[in-house]
Design an enzyme around this catalytic site. Structure first.
Site, PDB file in Angstrom:
ATOM      1  N   LYS A  13       0.944  -1.229  -0.070  1.00 28.37           N
ATOM      2  CA  LYS A  13      -0.090  -0.014   0.083  1.00 28.37           C
ATOM      3  C   LYS A  13       0.839   1.309  -0.107  1.00 28.37           C
ATOM      4  CE  LYS A  13      -4.007  -1.822   2.150  1.00 28.37           C
ATOM      5  NZ  LYS A  13      -4.915  -1.860   3.557  1.00 28.37           N
ATOM      6  N   ASP A  70      -9.277   1.026   4.292  1.00 24.47           N
ATOM      7  CA  ASP A  70      -9.570  -0.219   4.920  1.00 24.47           C
ATOM      8  C   ASP A  70     -10.650  -0.841   3.785  1.00 24.47           C
ATOM      9  OD1 ASP A  70      -9.588  -1.755   7.254  1.00 24.47           O
ATOM     10  OD2 ASP A  70     -11.795  -1.579   7.426  1.00 24.47           O
TER      11      ASP A  70
HETATM   12  P1  IMP Z   1      -6.755  -4.374   4.700  1.00 24.71           P
HETATM   13  O1  IMP Z   1      -7.639  -3.325   4.091  1.00 24.71           O
HETATM   14  O2  IMP Z   1      -5.567  -4.412   4.691  1.00 24.71           O
HETATM   15  O3  IMP Z   1      -7.276  -4.549   6.352  1.00 24.71           O
HETATM   16  O4  IMP Z   1      -7.372  -5.933   3.847  1.00 24.71           O
HETATM   17  C1  IMP Z   1      -8.643  -6.227   4.499  1.00 24.71           C
HETATM   18  C2  IMP Z   1      -8.832  -7.751   3.872  1.00 24.71           C
HETATM   19  O5  IMP Z   1      -9.755  -7.773   2.661  1.00 24.71           O
HETATM   20  C3  IMP Z   1      -7.655  -8.594   3.525  1.00 24.71           C
HETATM   21  O6  IMP Z   1      -8.022  -9.655   4.127  1.00 24.71           O
HETATM   22  C4  IMP Z   1      -7.567  -8.479   2.048  1.00 24.71           C
HETATM   23  O7  IMP Z   1      -7.168  -9.949   1.725  1.00 24.71           O
HETATM   24  C5  IMP Z   1      -9.105  -8.534   1.675  1.00 24.71           C
HETATM   25  N1  IMP Z   1      -9.090  -7.868   0.523  1.00 24.71           N
HETATM   26  C6  IMP Z   1      -9.141  -6.201   0.127  1.00 24.71           C
HETATM   27  N2  IMP Z   1      -9.027  -6.090  -0.949  1.00 24.71           N
HETATM   28  C7  IMP Z   1      -8.993  -7.218  -1.679  1.00 24.71           C
HETATM   29  C8  IMP Z   1      -8.780  -7.341  -3.001  1.00 24.71           C
HETATM   30  O8  IMP Z   1      -8.707  -6.560  -3.985  1.00 24.71           O
HETATM   31  N3  IMP Z   1      -8.498  -8.754  -3.673  1.00 24.71           N
HETATM   32  C9  IMP Z   1      -8.656  -9.832  -2.413  1.00 24.71           C
HETATM   33  N4  IMP Z   1      -8.716  -9.556  -1.288  1.00 24.71           N
HETATM   34  C10 IMP Z   1      -8.933  -8.403  -0.734  1.00 24.71           C
END
Ligand code: IMP
Length: 200
Positions: A13, A70
């Site tokens: 990110k 998020d």
């Molecule tokens: P965070 O935003 O880094 O907290 O991620 C949140 C969760 O959603 C993680 O478990 C990711 O694997 C899932 N996630 C978010 N965006 C994607 C995506 O584009 N592809 C697959 N999984 C996603």
């Protein structure tokens, strides 16, 4: 040079935000750059709330504009779950190959396979109202996991625009339609104007 803080310890990110914001004349600083390994608690009940909590936490701690995001997967047949629990679903460190198989197992025989990815980006500036930019991508849960591209739940998420799972897409295809791509473009549009008003 103007500075912006990215409130995440996720190296991917940080890289993505750096590539977007440096051309606008910003030094992009991450929590890791500041040797800050504090785990900011995500106690919100929506993606937007969690993004705001993280961005405002960083902005208040360091007194600079801060951005945080998020995201997660919401499955209709699970009443929108795992939702904001997506990263912690079945355990934070559990491999996604296993999480994905469990989801497919639980959806066996289920006719409603509708699902969506959701992303919220919050931008917090000292003395101003925090702004939120969101993106949603509707699709469905595929019958089986396919492909090694993307990450997380991508191998079981069917992108209707391509008739493929996220695991089978190349990054440019995914970004063109994804929840994150939409939220990022909305944020960038706003930030490009904002950056012209901020002094060096
Ligand atoms: P965070 O935003 O880094 O907290 O991620 C949140 C969760 O959603 C993680 O478990 C990711 O694997 C899932 N996630 C978010 N965006 C994607 C995506 O584009 N592809 C697959 N999984 C996603």
């Amino acid at each position: 040079m103007k500075r912006i803080l990215i409130v995440t310890s996720n190296a991917n990110k940080v890289k993505e935000f750096r590539e977007m914001l440096e051309p606008l004349g910003y030094e992009v600083v991450s929590l890791r750059d500041l040797h800050d390994d504090e785990d900011v608690p995500e106690y919100g009940t929506t993606f937007a709330e969690n993004a705001v909590i993280k961005a405002e936490h960083g902005m208040k701690k360091y007194g600079v504009p801060a951005v945080a995001d998020d995201s997660g997967l919401c499955i209709d047949a699970f009443d929108g779950g795992p939702g904001v629990q997506s990263a912690r679903f079945l355990g934070h460190d559990t491999p996604y190959s296993y999480k994905n198989q469990v989801i497919l197992e639980r959806l066996k025989g289920e006719t409603n396979r509708g699902a969506q990815f959701h992303c919220a980006i919050a931008f917090a500036v000292p003395g101003a109202q925090t702004k939120v930019f969101e993106g949603i991508l509707r699709g469905k849960i595929a019958d089986e996991a396919k492909g090694n591209g993307g990450f997380g739940y991508d191998p079981i998420f069917w992108y209707p625009q391509y008739g493929k799972t996220g695991g089978e897409l190349v990054p440019s295809e995914k970004n063109a339609v994804s929840h994150r791509g939409k939220a990022v473009r909305r944020f960038l549009e706003y930030f490009t104007e904002y950056s012209k008003t901020e002094k060096e």
